[in-house]
Design an enzyme around this catalytic site. Sequence first.
Site, mmCIF file in Angstrom:
data_model
loop_
_atom_site.group_PDB
_atom_site.id
_atom_site.type_symbol
_atom_site.label_atom_id
_atom_site.label_comp_id
_atom_site.label_asym_id
_atom_site.label_seq_id
_atom_site.Cartn_x
_atom_site.Cartn_y
_atom_site.Cartn_z
ATOM 1 C CD GLU A 122 38.489 9.080 -21.762
ATOM 2 O OE1 GLU A 122 38.220 8.057 -21.674
ATOM 3 O OE2 GLU A 122 39.918 9.434 -22.139
ATOM 4 C CB VAL A 123 33.976 15.402 -20.217
ATOM 5 C CG1 VAL A 123 33.190 16.005 -21.327
ATOM 6 C CG2 VAL A 123 32.946 14.982 -19.226
#
Length: 742
Positions: free
Chosen positions: A486-487
């Site tokens: 998850e950026v």
Amino acid sequence: MTMDSGSRPSSEKEAPVTDKALSVAVRPDGIAVVTFDVPGATMNTLRADFVAEFTRVVGEIAHNPDVRAAVLISGKRDSFIAGADIDMLEAIETAADAEAMVRRGHHAVAGLAKLDKPLVAAVHGPALGGGFEVALACNGRVLSDSPKTVLGLPEVQLGLLPGLSGLQRLAALTSLQVALDYGLTGKNMRPRQAKSLGVADDVVPAPILLEVAVELAKKLAAGERPKRRRKSRLSPEGLTKLALEDNPLGRSLLFKKAREAFRKKTGGHYPAPEHIVDLLERYAADGLEASQEQEAQSFATLVTSDVSKNLRSIFFATTALKKDNGVDDASVEPRDVKKVAVLGAGLMGAGIAYVSIDKGYQVRMKDRDQAAVGRGIGYVAGILDERVKRRRLERPGRAERMGRLSTTVDYRGMEDADLVIEAVFEDLALKQRVLREVEEACGADVIFASNTSSIPIAKIAEASSRPENVVGMHYFSPVHKMPLLEVIRTAKTADEVVATAVRVGKKQGKTVIVVNDGVGFYTSRALGPYMNEASYLLTEGVAVETIDRALTSFGWPVGPLTLVDEVGIDVAAHVGPIMLEAFGDRLLPPPTIERLVADGRKGRKNERGFYRYGGDEKRKKGKSGKEVDVTVYSVLGLEVPNADKPPVPMEEIRERCNLQFVNEAFHCFGEGILRSPRDGDIGAIFGLGFPPFLGGPFRYVDAQGPARVLERIERYEDRFGARWTPAPALVDLARHGRKSYG
Ligand code: NAI
């Protein structure tokens, strides 16, 4: 004459240039080389409209008196046939259409199998699904020894069964057990395994693939029988086969065991394995042709089922994400990253270092002292050793990877790092301190990524003099196994920096979603109310194992209280108040967690949580030793409940936890944390284990109907108040009669 798998001998240059996928070139030695090369595609896939072409080619070979035998090879550089064209499956409207399509496929492949001249498949690159099935219908198979060459029947992963009789042909060539194993798992078969199983006649370097296949075709034409490996009837495998497969009683036991094993894993949510076992059972009893009718019907049932549609939607979403640079402007190019530095050599830091060196990055890993660094190296080496032991990696590959990892207890050797990923303790002041240190020690363009699981990235970035270079890269534990990254971007993070984090994540083998910054981002936040609800149920007198069982039987890999133990009760206790402050009463936890922390319970890590763990000794013996710790109830001031007679119906337990999760996902979407429902579905499935057969929380709501879901949530709101406040985005969908996906 030099050849590789993608080029043909010069004497065949006259092969007609055509817009067709199949072309035939007859060599002077009487071997027809059939090249499969789908025009305009980088990979070969099978489509229904190739049936006529296969039939034409089979006719050409059969009727040409100059042809003794034939070789089927791919014209693509690195793929044989990667499977059926999945877009084609989406166009299927009715079960009858699907059945007709499978029958046409059977007819075409039967043409190959029944050709009165030998046909040898020369396979380099993936031969998956329909591609493997075509190769199985040939009289012989020669494989390249390249790591790119993999065989497999992955249809089960899309909720389907192989529709070109690959299961039956694999069983005929090997055994029912092997066909069950590969059919039910969808796992890959490597060339070496294919040889030892008797699937491949030979495994050779790619440059001589065609020539070896031609020689085999000649031998078969001269009447030689293939010398592929067959297990002796007196070998352990041969004896098992004799006992289990060669008599009806043994076979029924074999199928019974297979059904028991997968039902335990799938909880009955996935119909494809049932159809696969049924098909092989029918084949074992009545032979290939009789089983093909059933195969067509099963395929039609499955391809039109919601489960397969949902599993295919996940496939399409991950494919789309592979092409997504993570920002709205598709022209943004990521920066070049050669060297990655990792701060913290703990569980997460060492995992991040591993996935980075594995994919070619130079990594500098820092921790506070040599002992911590040593533990990190040990962790990385342990994963590599395991791969070597399982023969997934050769020793030189291990050495090469370890050669890319260097360590330090200060910032030396980090000056030229392009990206620094911090995985130090979850402590804002510490994270800000290391950020300042990095900005001092490294170049001006260095990207600083935090693996925090809950602290807003913008808070960390307050310490930065270059906040445009600060981003979140939230990995999941264990990093080398969990597929999601998850950026997280803040309002200040530069597009280029986001795109760089996305590209690095993809290179590390992750499916990457980009979310906007906020407490808990998307994944940790959606879990909050879900875990809270489980704790409320506990206070209402539901037993620990009953709550967990309600959710695992729904399709979650572990129940919510097991998950709290895994994440760490101390971690949950730390994050709870932060969530409460950010989102108010909706995230109000019951007092359970605090009491457990006060009792010294941290969960799995200190073997004391909702469960007791049997310690290393039991684990070494292959037993988990995990059982509910009944003392947990007295710590919480509760009576020991009767697990078999819950005061709350199972259906309600399941629904309350799930709807809390789903509602929070919609809150995230409405607040702009998520870029799309697609990302919400992928994040939930790949990061948290949301049941894949449902397609993710957004697809789940679409299937149930937003209005119906909202009505259920509102009923709970009436009973329990603020923690059930419905998400405005869900209310909006329900009011307008719309769905998340179009
Ligand atoms: P850990 O306790 O295993 O490792 C942290 C490491 O950081 C320790 O080895 C410690 O010595 C080191 N460290 C502390 N100060 C340092 C400094 N100034 N310079 C270099 N190293 C320093 O913790 P874990 O589980 O690896 O977590 C690290 C981070 O990852 C935390 O922010 C956590 O919230 C986050 N995270 C953890 C997940 C998990 O499941 N454990 C999942 C996702 C994120």
